[in-house]
Design a protein around this motif. Structure first.
Motif, PDB file in Angstrom:
ATOM      1  N   GLU A 374      69.859 -67.058  12.635  1.00  0.00           N
ATOM      2  CA  GLU A 374      71.283 -67.146  12.304  1.00  0.00           C
ATOM      3  C   GLU A 374      71.769 -65.858  11.654  1.00  0.00           C
ATOM      4  OE1 GLU A 374      72.020 -70.609   9.986  1.00  0.00           O
ATOM      5  OE2 GLU A 374      71.144 -71.982  11.463  1.00  0.00           O
ATOM      6  N   ARG A 375      70.990 -65.340  10.711  1.00  0.00           N
ATOM      7  CA  ARG A 375      71.371 -64.091  10.044  1.00  0.00           C
ATOM      8  C   ARG A 375      71.464 -62.946  11.038  1.00  0.00           C
ATOM      9  NH1 ARG A 375      66.727 -61.223   6.912  1.00  0.00           N
ATOM     10  NH2 ARG A 375      66.291 -60.763   9.123  1.00  0.00           N
ATOM     11  N   ASP A 376      70.458 -62.818  11.895  1.00  0.00           N
ATOM     12  CA  ASP A 376      70.443 -61.711  12.852  1.00  0.00           C
ATOM     13  C   ASP A 376      71.548 -61.864  13.893  1.00  0.00           C
ATOM     14  OD1 ASP A 376      68.308 -60.763  11.440  1.00  0.00           O
ATOM     15  OD2 ASP A 376      66.794 -61.378  12.898  1.00  0.00           O
ATOM     16  N   PHE A 377      71.846 -63.112  14.267  1.00  0.00           N
ATOM     17  CA  PHE A 377      72.941 -63.345  15.210  1.00  0.00           C
ATOM     18  C   PHE A 377      74.271 -62.886  14.623  1.00  0.00           C
ATOM     19  CE2 PHE A 377      76.451 -66.280  16.256  1.00  0.00           C
ATOM     20  CZ  PHE A 377      76.650 -65.918  17.575  1.00  0.00           C
ATOM     21  N   LEU A 378      74.576 -63.317  13.404  1.00  0.00           N
ATOM     22  CA  LEU A 378      75.851 -62.950  12.789  1.00  0.00           C
ATOM     23  C   LEU A 378      75.943 -61.447  12.566  1.00  0.00           C
ATOM     24  CD1 LEU A 378      76.207 -65.903  10.272  1.00  0.00           C
ATOM     25  CD2 LEU A 378      77.496 -65.541  12.384  1.00  0.00           C
ATOM     26  N   SER A 379      74.824 -60.814  12.274  1.00  0.00           N
ATOM     27  CA  SER A 379      74.821 -59.362  12.114  1.00  0.00           C
ATOM     28  C   SER A 379      75.127 -58.667  13.434  1.00  0.00           C
ATOM     29  CB  SER A 379      73.461 -58.912  11.579  1.00  0.00           C
ATOM     30  OG  SER A 379      73.384 -57.506  11.510  1.00  0.00           O
TER      31      SER A 379
END
Length: 414
Positions: A374-379
């Motif tokens: 999720e973190r890497d996607f939003l980044s």
């Protein structure tokens, strides 16, 4: 360790296994090639579990096969003839690799089908993946058989197969928590299936008898490592869009199938070289391309001077018309009659954002331990299009709705 020494170490599985975990501490950021990629997969999956050199070789072999480094897997097999099991083939999402396929999240399954002459086929399906028929010996996709040629093996059919991971066995092999239901395929082979993929393993009859925990050590804890650029750093192409949207979910258009009024060269090149998504779905939202029938040549700009690219059905009575500027390629939206407002900097960015949702689905819904999908996607989406995460813009409310399908909701949409 110099770059030359690092490359030489990882190029030789025999040397890598010989030095053990102490020989690969504090590695530099670059160097190591395919061997280091496979090693990082093994270490990340084991997550500190203590295993012998022979068993670590099995996981190193698994990492190589998952990544498609078959030549390196062959070197591992030569260097460790006593490893307890080997990977025959794997269709599997590597740790830290955000790929659209395989995505076996949600409702999914794999069935063994048998022919009267003893031949086997695997039928793999999920709510996010078209049905695949696979040769269990190679993992190669094959055409669906004719009706009546194969029949599904009953779930409780008695079939002999090896027990690779038995907690009561004195070999004590490490078993991932998600590898719960081995499916015997005859001989020394079994299949495991989970949301990250499907793998066929084979027990090694040449493995040394006796406990494999002799000299068991932790090979450390770490994250995945890759030699090449990330998906966000490379151009889109037709193969990548086909992987994300499936063959019938994307379209390659010809120049004469595009609107004559469209003069933005990058948008035209994208449509004829990489393609455009015909259909996209996430949560309750869907997108349908307006040009997929190949009859957009005569399409004229609307009252705002924009060309209709496609339509989102965001929810009941909530519709967004996606529009592209014929000269600049900028993408706008009219939502329920309101707008147009900026939606994406260009058509390629718009397509990349949709493709990114599909690429991160599996990692958001079924991450590995220590994986931050999720973190890497939003980044990644923030870097692609800042409007998509800017709460002060009307574009954000639409993109937030689409992104919620994987960062807030389950594969079933709730």
């Amino acid at each position: 360790m110099t770059r030359k020494d690092l490359d030489a170490l990882f190029a030789s599985p025999a040397a890598l296994l010989a030095v053990g975990p102490e020989g690969v501490r504090d590695l530099p950021a670059t160097g190591g090639g395919a061997g280091r990629e496979a090693y990082a997969q093994a270490v990340t999956i084991l997550d500190g579990a203590e295993v012998s050199r022979a068993e670590f070789a099995s996981w190193l072999h698994f990492g190589a096969k998952v990544l498609g480094h078959d030549a390196y897997a062959g070197l591992v097999a030569e260097a460790a003839p006593g490893m307890p099991w080997r990977t025959v083939w794997a269709w599997w999402r590597p740790v830290g690799a955000y790929r659209a396929k395989p995505n076996l999240s949600g409702d999914a399954g794999v069935e063994v089908h048998e022919a009267p002459d003893g031949r086997l086929l695997l039928k793999l399906w999920s709510q996010w993946t078209q049905a695949h028929w696979l040769d269990p010996a190679t993992g190669i996709r094959v055409p669906a058989p004719a009706d009546g040629e194969f029949t599904e093996r009953p779930y409780d059919a008695p079939v002999e197969g090896p027990v690779l991971f038995d907690p009561d066995d004195d070999q004590g092999l490490h078993q991932p928590d998600t590898w719960e239901e081995p499916v015997p395929l005859g001989g020394d082979r079994v299949m495991f299936f989970e949301p990250r993929g499907v793998v066929v393993l084979e027990r090694n009859g040449a493995a040394t008898d006796g406990p494999t925990d002799s000299g068991a050590v932790s090979w450390g804890e770490g994250g995945p490592w890759f030699t090449g650029p990330t998906a966000a750093e490379v151009p889109l192409d037709a193969a990548r869009l086909e992987e994300a949207f499936d063959t019938d979910g994307m379209v390659l258009l010809t120049q004469d199938q595009l609107p004559a009024a469209l003069t933005h060269v990058p948008t035209r090149e994208l449509a004829v070289t990489a393609g455009l998504p015909k259909w996209f779905a996430a949560g309750v939202a869907t997108f349908t391309l307006a040009w997929s029938d190949g009859k957009a040549h005569g399409l004229e700009p609307d009252e705002n001077g924009l060309l209709h690219l496609g339509t989102f059905e965001l929810a009941y009575a909530d519709t967004g018309r996606v529009l592209v500027h014929p000269e600049t390629g900028t993408v706008s939206m009219v939502r329920n009659g309101q707008g147009p407002f900026p939606f994406a900097r260009d058509t390629e960015t718009f397509v990349r954002l949709l493709e990114t949702v599909y690429r991160f689905m599996g990692a958001c819904w079924n991450p590995y331990p220590g994986e931050y999908g999720e973190r890497d996607f939003l980044s990644e989406v923030a870097a692609l299009e800042p409007l998509s995460v800017d709460e002060e813009t009307p574009a954000h409310s639409v993109w937030e709705h689409l992104f919620a399908a994987i960062v807030e909701l389950s594969p079933w949409g709730f």
